[in-house]
Design an enzyme around this catalytic site. Structure first.
Site, PDB file in Angstrom:
ATOM      1  N   CYS A  32       0.799  -1.234   0.000  1.00 45.79           N
ATOM      2  CA  CYS A  32       0.000   0.000   0.000  1.00 45.79           C
ATOM      3  C   CYS A  32       0.830   1.283   0.000  1.00 45.79           C
ATOM      4  CB  CYS A  32      -0.937  -0.009   1.198  1.00 45.79           C
ATOM      5  SG  CYS A  32      -1.976  -1.472   1.223  1.00 45.79           S
TER       6      CYS A  32
HETATM    7  C1  UGA Z   1      -1.463   0.527   5.438  1.00 45.14           C
HETATM    8  C2  UGA Z   1      -2.302   1.498   6.279  1.00 45.14           C
HETATM    9  O1  UGA Z   1      -1.824   1.473   7.640  1.00 45.14           O
HETATM   10  C3  UGA Z   1      -3.793   1.124   6.256  1.00 45.14           C
HETATM   11  O2  UGA Z   1      -4.545   2.106   6.960  1.00 45.14           O
HETATM   12  C4  UGA Z   1      -4.261   1.109   4.781  1.00 45.14           C
HETATM   13  O3  UGA Z   1      -5.641   0.732   4.673  1.00 45.14           O
HETATM   14  C5  UGA Z   1      -3.425   0.093   4.038  1.00 45.14           C
HETATM   15  O4  UGA Z   1      -2.030   0.493   4.106  1.00 45.14           O
HETATM   16  C6  UGA Z   1      -3.915   0.085   2.615  1.00 45.14           C
HETATM   17  O5  UGA Z   1      -3.818   1.106   1.934  1.00 45.14           O
HETATM   18  O6  UGA Z   1      -4.541  -0.907   2.204  1.00 45.14           O
HETATM   19  P1  UGA Z   1      -0.421  -1.906   5.806  1.00 45.14           P
HETATM   20  O7  UGA Z   1       0.293  -1.692   4.509  1.00 45.14           O
HETATM   21  O8  UGA Z   1      -1.137  -3.195   6.032  1.00 45.14           O
HETATM   22  O9  UGA Z   1      -1.538  -0.756   6.043  1.00 45.14           O
HETATM   23  O10 UGA Z   1       0.696  -1.803   6.935  1.00 45.14           O
HETATM   24  P2  UGA Z   1       1.087  -0.828   8.142  1.00 45.14           P
HETATM   25  O11 UGA Z   1       0.799  -1.519   9.419  1.00 45.14           O
HETATM   26  O12 UGA Z   1       0.534   0.527   7.969  1.00 45.14           O
HETATM   27  O13 UGA Z   1       2.681  -0.778   7.961  1.00 45.14           O
HETATM   28  C7  UGA Z   1       3.266  -0.279   6.756  1.00 45.14           C
HETATM   29  C8  UGA Z   1       4.788  -0.262   6.858  1.00 45.14           C
HETATM   30  O14 UGA Z   1       5.232   0.783   7.727  1.00 45.14           O
HETATM   31  C9  UGA Z   1       5.431  -1.550   7.398  1.00 45.14           C
HETATM   32  O15 UGA Z   1       6.546  -1.885   6.603  1.00 45.14           O
HETATM   33  C10 UGA Z   1       5.870  -1.186   8.804  1.00 45.14           C
HETATM   34  O16 UGA Z   1       6.980  -1.938   9.258  1.00 45.14           O
HETATM   35  C11 UGA Z   1       6.211   0.290   8.635  1.00 45.14           C
HETATM   36  N1  UGA Z   1       6.142   1.064   9.887  1.00 45.14           N
HETATM   37  C12 UGA Z   1       4.959   1.245  10.516  1.00 45.14           C
HETATM   38  C13 UGA Z   1       7.293   1.642  10.406  1.00 45.14           C
HETATM   39  O17 UGA Z   1       8.396   1.504   9.838  1.00 45.14           O
HETATM   40  N2  UGA Z   1       7.204   2.384  11.550  1.00 45.14           N
HETATM   41  C14 UGA Z   1       6.047   2.577  12.209  1.00 45.14           C
HETATM   42  O18 UGA Z   1       6.037   3.293  13.252  1.00 45.14           O
HETATM   43  C15 UGA Z   1       4.871   1.991  11.670  1.00 45.14           C
END
Ligand code: UGA
Length: 430
Positions: A268
């Protein structure tokens, strides 16, 4: 209400099962017969916690699946939950959306009652009104605003918690053009609104489309900003996590998405930020901050590798990569930071041994020639360095396993390993 959902991927299946659970009668439509028969057999075609139970409970009663678009005629509302893959320039490829929309329009040609078509897929501003609506009119021979309506209702589901996120939304966004379309969407979500008090944002089609991109772009940029601050912290021997905890207490900043490290991946954030940048450029606007967010993200794996270089010349040496999934709780490796990390190690002539509790098979398809260990301990044994890419809980419990390393150098990209005497430990941003 009777509703149909076109597309039974990760979003389509999740919302189909959840709407059935809210008491609606749901028909899932997909061209893939395997997916359709799985759903009809009560088996979830994708893995998402809680989804298997919902599909099993409702299949055959309030949830059914078919390959036949004419089923939409028995329903009042159709969601389009088809994939929008990326073009090489980052813009979205609408060919699958257009094909599904044409089939839907053909089926609606023979429907007498009013129908609402809701775009659930992530699409750039203007797509619902300027592409989907005219295609539906053309294929159905009907008039938008009279015979049918179009709406846009973005999703904010995270992989690994999609069912919980659907059932506990922090907001519902209804993009529409007419009072009766807002009313239909409200009726559909009423059980959820009653249960959760989730605020409903009623807005236009383009605004709804943009809210989805703005949401993901903001979160991705927030992580890149904390990563940039973290890189500065590291240079000054400052603990970026203590800094993040403190600034997160300011409610204008908030405590979430402030975990600095090796960066963001998944299906995403990278795709949506790239699509927004491409959409901006299409208008002649150069989005410098969003491009910088991407650049900072792209550089984090290289920073982790150069921290390893500071301690070991990895050429010809065994190096462990712990974590291959783009985040814990999933086997998804799309845009995982492990990919550039492994590439960087291979460029240096290292022998890579990788471990992940669930994502090994997926990474094997990407890098068939590296070694895959069956445990973190096995990956670490004899290694001259270890790079931690995913914050799986089990990595927090690693301890004596580091003693089996040839040179116990650990570069932690996620602040998950507990350091101790005898390990050369480097945090990426602390
Ligand atoms: C993300 C959004 O959080 C959702 O709200 C959205 O609906 C979704 O994309 C989408 O567009 O379908 P997702 O890709 O499942 O969800 O994952 P996240 O939990 O948001 O994490 C994304 C990335 O950011 C991961 O690689 C995670 O490790 C990283 N991350 C997250 C960090 O490096 N630091 C943080 O503090 C949080």
């Amino acid at each position: 209400m009777n509703l149909s959902i076109v597309g039974s991927g990760y979003v389509g299946t999740t919302i189909a099962a959840c709407f059935a659970d809210l008491g609606h009668d749901v028909t899932a439509i997909d061209i893939d017969e395997t997916v359709v028969s799985k759903l009809n057999d009560g088996v979830a075609p994708i893995h998402e916690p809680g989804l298997a139970d919902l599909v099993k409970t409702h299949a055959g009663t309030s949830l059914r699946a078919t390959t036949d678009y004419s089923a939409v005629r028995e329903t009042d509302v159709t969601f389009l939950a088809l994939t929008t893959p990326s073009n090489p320039d980052g813009s979205i490829d609408l060919s699958i959306m257009k094909a599904g929309t044409r089939s839907l329009g053909d089926a609606l040609a023979d429907k007498d009652d009013y129908h609402l078509v809701v775009v659930k897929s992530t699409v750039t501003p203007g797509t619902t009104g300027d592409v989907i609506r005219p295609l539906l009119e053309e294929a159905s021979g009907k008039v938008a605003g009279e015979d049918f309506g179009v709406a846009m209702n973005p999703e904010f589901l995270r992989e690994g918690s999609a069912v919980t996120d659907f059932l506990n939304p922090d907001k519902l966004v209804f993009g529409a053009e007419a009072a009766r379309d807002y009313d239909l969407l409200e009726a559909l979500y009423q059980p959820l609104i009653d249960r959760t008090d989730a605020p409903v944002v009623k807005t236009g089609l383009r605004e709804a489309e943009m809210i989805k991109y703005a949401n993901n772009a903001f979160l991705a940029a927030k992580i890149s900003l904390i990563n940039e601050l973290g890189n500065i912290c590291k240079a000054y021997d400052v603990d970026a996590y203590e800094v993040a905890d403190a600034i997160g207490l300011d409610e204008r900043i908030g405590p979430h998405f402030l975990r600095s490290g090796v960066g963001w991946g998944g299906s995403c954030f990278p795709k949506d930020v790239a699509a927004l940048i491409a959409a901006a450029r299409d208008t002649g606007y150069e989005p410098q901050l969003l491009q910088a967010a991407v650049d900072v993200n792209d550089r984090q794996p290289g920073r982790m590798l150069s921290l390893l270089d500071d301690h070991v010349d990895v050429s010809g040496k065994r190096v462990a990569v712990l974590g291959l999934a783009f985040k814990p709780g999933t086997d998804d490796i799309r845009e995982s930071r492990a990919i550039p990390t492994i590439e960087g190690l291979l460029d240096r002539g290292a022998t890579v041994v990788a471990y992940d509790p669930v994502a090994t098979d997926n990474m094997r398809a990407r890098f068939p020639d590296i070694e895959y260990a069956s445990s973190a301990a096995a990956a670490l044994a004899g290694a001259h360095g270890a790079l931690v890419v995913t914050d799986w809980d089990e990595f927090a419990a690693l301890d004596l396993e580091f003693d089996a390393m040839e040179t116990p150098v650990v570069i932690d990209g996620r602040r998950i390993v507990s350091t101790r005497e005898g390990i050369t430990y480097e945090g990426l941003t602390w």
